[in-house]
Design an enzyme around this catalytic site. Sequence first.
Site, PDB file in Angstrom:
ATOM      1  N   LYS A   1       0.885  -0.862   0.068  1.00 42.84           N
ATOM      2  CA  LYS A   1       0.269  -0.031  -0.524  1.00 42.84           C
ATOM      3  C   LYS A   1       0.615   1.340  -0.207  1.00 42.84           C
ATOM      4  O   LYS A   1       1.426   0.760   0.489  1.00 42.84           O
ATOM      5  CB  LYS A   1      -0.854  -0.203   1.261  1.00 42.84           C
TER       6      LYS A   1
ATOM      7  N   GLY B   1      -8.606   5.816  -1.699  1.00 51.36           N
ATOM      8  CA  GLY B   1      -9.128   6.121  -3.928  1.00 51.36           C
ATOM      9  C   GLY B   1      -8.932   4.752  -4.115  1.00 51.36           C
ATOM     10  O   GLY B   1      -9.529   4.233  -4.844  1.00 51.36           O
ATOM     11  N   GLY B   2      -9.104   4.227  -3.119  1.00 47.84           N
ATOM     12  CA  GLY B   2      -8.217   2.926  -3.530  1.00 47.84           C
ATOM     13  C   GLY B   2      -7.421   2.596  -4.445  1.00 47.84           C
ATOM     14  O   GLY B   2      -6.773   1.489  -5.006  1.00 47.84           O
TER      15      GLY B   2
ATOM     16  N   GLU C   1       0.498  -4.753   4.381  1.00 47.80           N
ATOM     17  CA  GLU C   1      -0.354  -5.808   5.169  1.00 47.80           C
ATOM     18  C   GLU C   1      -0.237  -6.890   3.956  1.00 47.80           C
ATOM     19  O   GLU C   1      -0.794  -7.259   3.565  1.00 47.80           O
ATOM     20  CB  GLU C   1      -1.234  -4.934   5.497  1.00 47.80           C
TER      21      GLU C   1
ATOM     22  N   HIS D   1     -15.621  -3.657   5.240  1.00 51.27           N
ATOM     23  CA  HIS D   1     -15.329  -2.640   5.395  1.00 51.27           C
ATOM     24  C   HIS D   1     -16.392  -2.080   6.439  1.00 51.27           C
ATOM     25  O   HIS D   1     -17.546  -1.826   5.516  1.00 51.27           O
ATOM     26  CB  HIS D   1     -14.797  -1.894   4.635  1.00 51.27           C
TER      27      HIS D   1
ATOM     28  N   ARG E   1     -11.933  14.016   6.820  1.00 48.43           N
ATOM     29  CA  ARG E   1     -12.085  15.186   5.950  1.00 48.43           C
ATOM     30  C   ARG E   1     -13.943  14.589   5.844  1.00 48.43           C
ATOM     31  O   ARG E   1     -13.932  14.141   6.425  1.00 48.43           O
ATOM     32  CB  ARG E   1     -11.994  14.938   4.663  1.00 48.43           C
TER      33      ARG E   1
ATOM     34  N   ARG F   1     -24.033   4.731  -4.754  1.00 54.57           N
ATOM     35  CA  ARG F   1     -23.520   5.534  -5.575  1.00 54.57           C
ATOM     36  C   ARG F   1     -23.994   5.376  -7.058  1.00 54.57           C
ATOM     37  O   ARG F   1     -23.501   4.859  -7.733  1.00 54.57           O
ATOM     38  CB  ARG F   1     -22.382   6.047  -5.463  1.00 54.57           C
TER      39      ARG F   1
END
Length: 437
Positions: A149, A155-156, A191, A199, A282, A328
Amino acid sequence: RGEIALRIIRACREMGIESVVVYSTADAGAAYLDLADEAICIGPGPSAKSYLAMPSIISAAEIANVDAVHPGYGFLAENAHFAEVCRANNIEFIGPDVETIRRVGDKAQARDAAKAAGIPVVEGSAGPVEDDDEALQVARKVGYPVLIKAVSGGGGRGMRISNNDISLMHNLASARSEAEAAFGDSSIYIEKYLADPRHIEFQILADRQGNVVHLGDRDCSVQRRHQKVVEESPSPGITPDLRRKMGNAASKLGKSVGYHGAGTVEFLVQGRKFYFIEVNARIQVEHCVTELVTGIDLIQEQIRIAAGETLNRKQSDVKVKGHAIEVRVNAEDPDRDFTPSPGLITRYEAPGGPGVRLDSHAQGGYRIPPHYDSMIGKLLVRADTREAAISRMQRALDEYRIEGVKTTIPLLRRIMRDGDFARGDYSTKFLDALLSG
Ligand code: ADP
């Protein structure tokens, strides 16, 4: 821009606060701009020349003589330098302190902060990995598969799964260069890659006086390419006991890093165990799910906290009532690997009726510009039970008509009619399986 700008304008209106919206020439003429008290053009379509152009935004803020800047999400929302520049110009940046944004924005440092607060993290490297040898050692110790990572990731993007030494060596180089290109920072960490986690994240609110509350959880396991597609609250996949532990952990972390404002603490849940993954400093796209079940206006809370007010509720005052789901709706073609489908919306019928909320800047005749992300809007429902919320979402999706561009509505309908989803039996692997099945 778009739906979140509209969301913030609405919050300001209700509070009697004047709002000034900035826009690029690609957004000129959009109806939501008229709802602000003032609209200022900050440059051409490409975001590097407008929504990411700090001098243009600061000039607009100075011309309009604003007290504060709400950065929305995306663009400069988690940019510590932008927060610093705002404050250097005596403009309040609506978000946490510069140091906190920096600290939690570095995902390796955020992991360290969680560990120090006694919160479990996914097994992995201690901080960023310096070189390939160290990466190999970590991977062999935690066991494959592992996930590479980006320390500055979001944002993946920039994540790589490796199943053995050879793929690890290969992926390290490409992950580093992708991270450098996307985030201007090539550092990476490792990880253990969890097999089929959920999630689950917690919304927190913290004031400058050190009070922190959490507003319950959101299950965001329905993802495509590590990006959220459906979110709901409360999660159908955790016990009340686990929920309590995770909520306490989220508040504890907020307190330990001196957080203030609205934030999200993200976890993965595998079996009965939970692991911290990151903090988002945020407001998030999916914040409205929490608003629907708690009745708390998160944008207004952000503004109050930025103005120095103390939180007006304790943890015991926060009540989660009923069930909320968000989908979405993106201008993407599900039949062509979700390629963006910008262009003119020729017909637009918005859903409505009991328990339906639509946060969208789109309407008939609106042209979706090609420069930005492809979200048309967020459709939300609330009902007393999860079952009723799913029925309500099916009904609302059937009412939502968008023509002229391709949208993800057919996929969202499919998800809402899926048996595993109905049972709440899903992990981050759910959508890939549905799409390949
Ligand atoms: P980003 O900041 O890019 O959104 P996150 O760390 O929040 O990245 O992870 C995004 C998603 O990637 C998670 O919701 C999850 O689906 C997947 N993911 C992240 N870390 C792991 C992990 N260790 N094991 C399995 N899946 C993971």
